[in-house]
Design a protein around this motif. Structure first.
Motif, PDB file in Angstrom:
ATOM      1  N   PRO A 196      13.613  -0.296  19.485  1.00 45.79           N
ATOM      2  CA  PRO A 196      13.037  -1.630  19.316  1.00 45.79           C
ATOM      3  C   PRO A 196      11.852  -1.613  18.355  1.00 45.79           C
ATOM      4  O   PRO A 196      11.106  -0.636  18.290  1.00 45.79           O
ATOM      5  CB  PRO A 196      12.569  -1.998  20.726  1.00 45.79           C
ATOM      6  CG  PRO A 196      13.357  -1.138  21.633  1.00 45.79           C
ATOM      7  CD  PRO A 196      13.597   0.133  20.883  1.00 45.79           C
ATOM      8  N   GLU A 197      11.717  -2.700  17.599  1.00 45.30           N
ATOM      9  CA  GLU A 197      10.589  -2.879  16.686  1.00 45.30           C
ATOM     10  C   GLU A 197       9.728  -4.006  17.237  1.00 45.30           C
ATOM     11  O   GLU A 197      10.247  -5.036  17.653  1.00 45.30           O
ATOM     12  CB  GLU A 197      11.090  -3.235  15.292  1.00 45.30           C
ATOM     13  CG  GLU A 197      11.917  -2.139  14.657  1.00 45.30           C
ATOM     14  CD  GLU A 197      12.540  -2.562  13.340  1.00 45.30           C
ATOM     15  OE1 GLU A 197      12.344  -3.713  12.906  1.00 45.30           O
ATOM     16  OE2 GLU A 197      13.230  -1.719  12.744  1.00 45.30           O
ATOM     17  N   ILE A 198       8.411  -3.782  17.229  1.00 36.83           N
ATOM     18  CA  ILE A 198       7.498  -4.788  17.767  1.00 36.83           C
ATOM     19  C   ILE A 198       6.599  -5.328  16.656  1.00 36.83           C
ATOM     20  O   ILE A 198       6.172  -4.580  15.776  1.00 36.83           O
ATOM     21  CB  ILE A 198       6.655  -4.208  18.934  1.00 36.83           C
ATOM     22  CG1 ILE A 198       5.922  -5.325  19.684  1.00 36.83           C
ATOM     23  CG2 ILE A 198       5.707  -3.129  18.447  1.00 36.83           C
ATOM     24  CD1 ILE A 198       5.361  -4.901  21.035  1.00 36.83           C
TER      25      ILE A 198
ATOM     26  N   TYR B 232       9.720  -2.908  24.754  1.00 38.84           N
ATOM     27  CA  TYR B 232       9.311  -1.935  23.735  1.00 38.84           C
ATOM     28  C   TYR B 232       8.925  -0.593  24.368  1.00 38.84           C
ATOM     29  O   TYR B 232       9.249   0.473  23.847  1.00 38.84           O
ATOM     30  CB  TYR B 232       8.154  -2.498  22.919  1.00 38.84           C
ATOM     31  CG  TYR B 232       7.642  -1.560  21.859  1.00 38.84           C
ATOM     32  CD1 TYR B 232       8.370  -1.341  20.685  1.00 38.84           C
ATOM     33  CD2 TYR B 232       6.444  -0.888  22.032  1.00 38.84           C
ATOM     34  CE1 TYR B 232       7.899  -0.472  19.706  1.00 38.84           C
ATOM     35  CE2 TYR B 232       5.966  -0.024  21.055  1.00 38.84           C
ATOM     36  CZ  TYR B 232       6.703   0.185  19.902  1.00 38.84           C
ATOM     37  OH  TYR B 232       6.244   1.044  18.942  1.00 38.84           O
TER      38      TYR B 232
ATOM     39  N   VAL C 108       9.762  -8.573  19.966  1.00 37.70           N
ATOM     40  CA  VAL C 108      10.526  -7.329  19.843  1.00 37.70           C
ATOM     41  C   VAL C 108      11.944  -7.664  19.404  1.00 37.70           C
ATOM     42  O   VAL C 108      12.564  -8.597  19.916  1.00 37.70           O
ATOM     43  CB  VAL C 108      10.539  -6.551  21.177  1.00 37.70           C
ATOM     44  CG1 VAL C 108      11.615  -5.476  21.196  1.00 37.70           C
ATOM     45  CG2 VAL C 108       9.188  -5.926  21.422  1.00 37.70           C
TER      46      VAL C 108
ATOM     47  N   GLU D 260       6.775  -6.573  25.311  1.00 35.55           N
ATOM     48  CA  GLU D 260       6.017  -5.320  25.387  1.00 35.55           C
ATOM     49  C   GLU D 260       6.649  -4.362  26.392  1.00 35.55           C
ATOM     50  O   GLU D 260       6.729  -3.162  26.146  1.00 35.55           O
ATOM     51  CB  GLU D 260       4.563  -5.602  25.736  1.00 35.55           C
ATOM     52  CG  GLU D 260       3.838  -6.324  24.614  1.00 35.55           C
ATOM     53  CD  GLU D 260       2.432  -6.747  24.973  1.00 35.55           C
ATOM     54  OE1 GLU D 260       2.122  -6.886  26.186  1.00 35.55           O
ATOM     55  OE2 GLU D 260       1.634  -6.935  24.038  1.00 35.55           O
TER      56      GLU D 260
END
Length: 146
Positions: free
Chosen positions: A14-16, A66, A27, A63
């Motif tokens: 995952p990219e936050i 992530y 995310v 969050e």
């Protein structure tokens, strides 16, 4: 509400990102959905093509996602399919614009499958005074256990 449930494997970590105006966590990741069916005419199992679904999550839920999932993990995602289509302008004068059709899943819940992996669950504790820039500095990617 158009709620659906998908089961697949996380395709990339995952990219936050944090919203520029409001600081809310966002995310993004994708899942690969694989399936098989029995072909009676051939007398064997046939693997169907992989279907990829993009997933987006927001806020504290984002969050938690992530911090908890990683590439390769089997997950179940429940959420609403949303239209993420956009129009791309034509490069030729007088040409027609191109509509790019895309769908995403806006996740409402994500569960890790324990069929072939182990997970340790802990209650998320957030420091309400923490700034988004402090949160973005966390660079520890989740690890699969087992």
């Amino acid at each position: 509400m158009n709620e659906n449930t998908f089961h697949g494997n996380v395709g990339k970590n995952p990219e936050i990102n944090y919203g520029k105006n409001n600081g809310i966590a966002v995310v993004n990741f994708s899942i690969a959905i694989n399936s098989r069916r029995f072909d009676r005419a051939k007398g064997q199992w046939v693997t169907r093509p992989t279907i990829w679904k993009d997933v987006v999550c927001f806020g504290e839920f984002a969050e938690n996602v992530y911090d908890s999932i990683a590439k390769g993990m089997a997950v179940t995602v429940t959420g609403e399919e949303i239209d993420d289509s956009y129009t791309k302008e034509s490069y030729e004068p007088g040409g027609e614009d191109i509509v790019i059709r895309r769908h995403k899943i806006e996740a409402r819940d994500i569960a890790v499958s324990l069929r072939a992996q182990r997970a340790k669950v802990t209650k998320a504790e957030r420091n309400r005074g923490e700034q988004p820039s402090d949160q973005a500095q966390r660079s520890t990617a989740p690890q699969q256990v087992g």
